[in-house]
Design an enzyme around this catalytic site. Sequence first.
Site, PDB file in Angstrom:
ATOM      1  N   HIS A  98      60.933  47.559  74.621  1.00 50.98           N
ATOM      2  CA  HIS A  98      60.429  49.339  74.698  1.00 50.98           C
ATOM      3  C   HIS A  98      61.699  49.685  74.025  1.00 50.98           C
ATOM      4  CE1 HIS A  98      57.031  48.023  76.714  1.00 50.98           C
ATOM      5  NE2 HIS A  98      57.403  48.086  78.442  1.00 50.98           N
ATOM      6  N   HIS A 101      59.166  41.139  75.186  1.00 51.64           N
ATOM      7  CA  HIS A 101      58.883  42.764  74.364  1.00 51.64           C
ATOM      8  C   HIS A 101      59.998  43.431  74.929  1.00 51.64           C
ATOM      9  CE1 HIS A 101      56.263  43.719  77.854  1.00 51.64           C
ATOM     10  NE2 HIS A 101      56.977  44.761  77.559  1.00 51.64           N
ATOM     11  N   GLU A 113      60.737  51.048  81.973  1.00 55.73           N
ATOM     12  CA  GLU A 113      59.996  50.457  83.245  1.00 55.73           C
ATOM     13  C   GLU A 113      60.720  49.669  84.682  1.00 55.73           C
ATOM     14  OE1 GLU A 113      57.876  47.811  80.615  1.00 55.73           O
ATOM     15  OE2 GLU A 113      56.397  47.753  82.644  1.00 55.73           O
ATOM     16  N   HIS A 152      62.091  41.817  78.757  1.00 53.44           N
ATOM     17  CA  HIS A 152      62.331  41.685  79.147  1.00 53.44           C
ATOM     18  C   HIS A 152      60.761  40.780  79.640  1.00 53.44           C
ATOM     19  CE1 HIS A 152      60.119  45.578  78.993  1.00 53.44           C
ATOM     20  NE2 HIS A 152      59.202  44.969  79.479  1.00 53.44           N
TER      21      HIS A 152
END
Length: 362
Positions: A83, A81, A88, A133
Amino acid sequence: MSVSLLSFAALFTAASAKSIWLDTTPQAPQPYALKKGHGIPLGQAGAWNWFPVTGNSSGNAFCIMNTAGAGTAKGQGVFPHVHKKTYENFYSFKGRVQLWGQNLDTYKANTSVQQTRVLAAGDFGAIPHNTIHTFNLVDPDTLLTGVLVPGGFEELFFAIDKSGFNFDLTAYDVYPQTDFVPRTDDVNGRAGPGNWYDGPNPLPADSKAPIWVAKDHGPKWLNSDGGRYQIISPFVTGNLTDNAFAQGTITMSPQLKNGTAGPVPVVHSPYATAFQMEEGQLAVDVQGYDQATLIEGDVIFVPANTSFSYFAQAEFTKFMYVSGGGSGLDAMLQANAKTWTSAFYPTANGPLTKRTSPMVKI
Ligand SMILES: *[C@@H]1O[C@H](CO)[C@@H](O)[C@H](O)[C@H]1NC(C)=O
Ligand SMILES: *[C@@H]1O[C@H](CO)[C@@H](O)[C@H](O)[C@H]1NC(C)=O
Ligand SMILES: *[C@@H]1O[C@H](CO)[C@@H](O)[C@H](O)[C@H]1NC(C)=O
Ligand SMILES: *[C@@H]1O[C@H](CO)[C@@H](O)[C@H](O)[C@H]1NC(C)=O
Ligand SMILES: *[C@@H]1O[C@H](CO)[C@@H](O)[C@H](O)[C@H]1NC(C)=O
């Protein structure tokens, strides 16, 4: 420089105040410390989490999320997915964590190559915005420290715990990329471009790809302020995050004992600052609180604009830092430091090292 180094002076000489230790993460910013494993808990199949710093506790600056669990032989911890708003960061506290990453746009244009690294203890991988990732815990006793910026992203995990995946993931900044196939051809903990344990891991010029820093293979600085050494090993700096945050480690000596020690520097950062201990023992004084002594796994959080100071009580005391802005503690220390290549601070005429100290000689 928005961070000032004041003298130790009268700041902390007032009669002792109150304990900084809490049992769990508070719901609003305040100075606090938590013992290892303490913090808001959340159990999920095969892994359990605790959140020593949350969006609520940091004024949305960042979240520190620890995930402990056993590795699974195959498969990923989560579907691939992206973001769009959350940066992150993956840090292996112990055991190994495999992380895969590739920029979404260059993946679609087929102009970049997918990267994966197996992070052993002390290794780091950053997933900037818009980076596909996925990850996997590898070893039977793995502890992954995640740093999520800005804070508040962690509400996703509580939502999943409550309702499975039966809600709009994009409302939580999660965009599944189910056609992404994680490569399995890693050798010596690496596949895809860049060094790993085999050479220097310089920080990139921008955040258009994952950032990888193998333990002690990234850039380092040596600061000697206040009669002690601090090796700053940045993972992500403000210039890679539009000044949203910075993260790295500091390895420090106790005060030198040869009479040259100056006053213990006082830090006053305009950003929230947190430490998570890795080795040794650190004393931290936060204005208005009793001195706290931190050991492995403990976390201390200091809100923006709150004076604090710290010193090592054991040789080779090491901790991870997170600053909720780009010109925080790390930038302040680097501004008065020299570039450094060794993982050890100097030993001549100075402190004993953990290798030669009679205290650890058997
Ligand atoms: C953060 O605060 C909000 C509002 O009070 C609350 O709903 C939420 O559960 C809190 N999150 C955590 C992780 O404590
Ligand atoms: C992507 O690029 C690689 C290397 O240039 C090439 O071998 C491959 O066929 C391309 N894949 C697609 C789907 O175009
Ligand atoms: C970003 O900051 C790091 C650490 O201070 C420094 O090494 C690097 O050169 C900077 N990069 C840019 C592009 O300014
Ligand atoms: C910290 O102080 C600076 C400078 O006075 C101010 O701009 C900033 O808003 C303060 N931050 C917080 C979180 O109070
Ligand atoms: C004290 O130790 C430091 C660090 O090794 C050294 O630079 C300094 O010269 C020493 N001072 C004296 C008086 O020996």
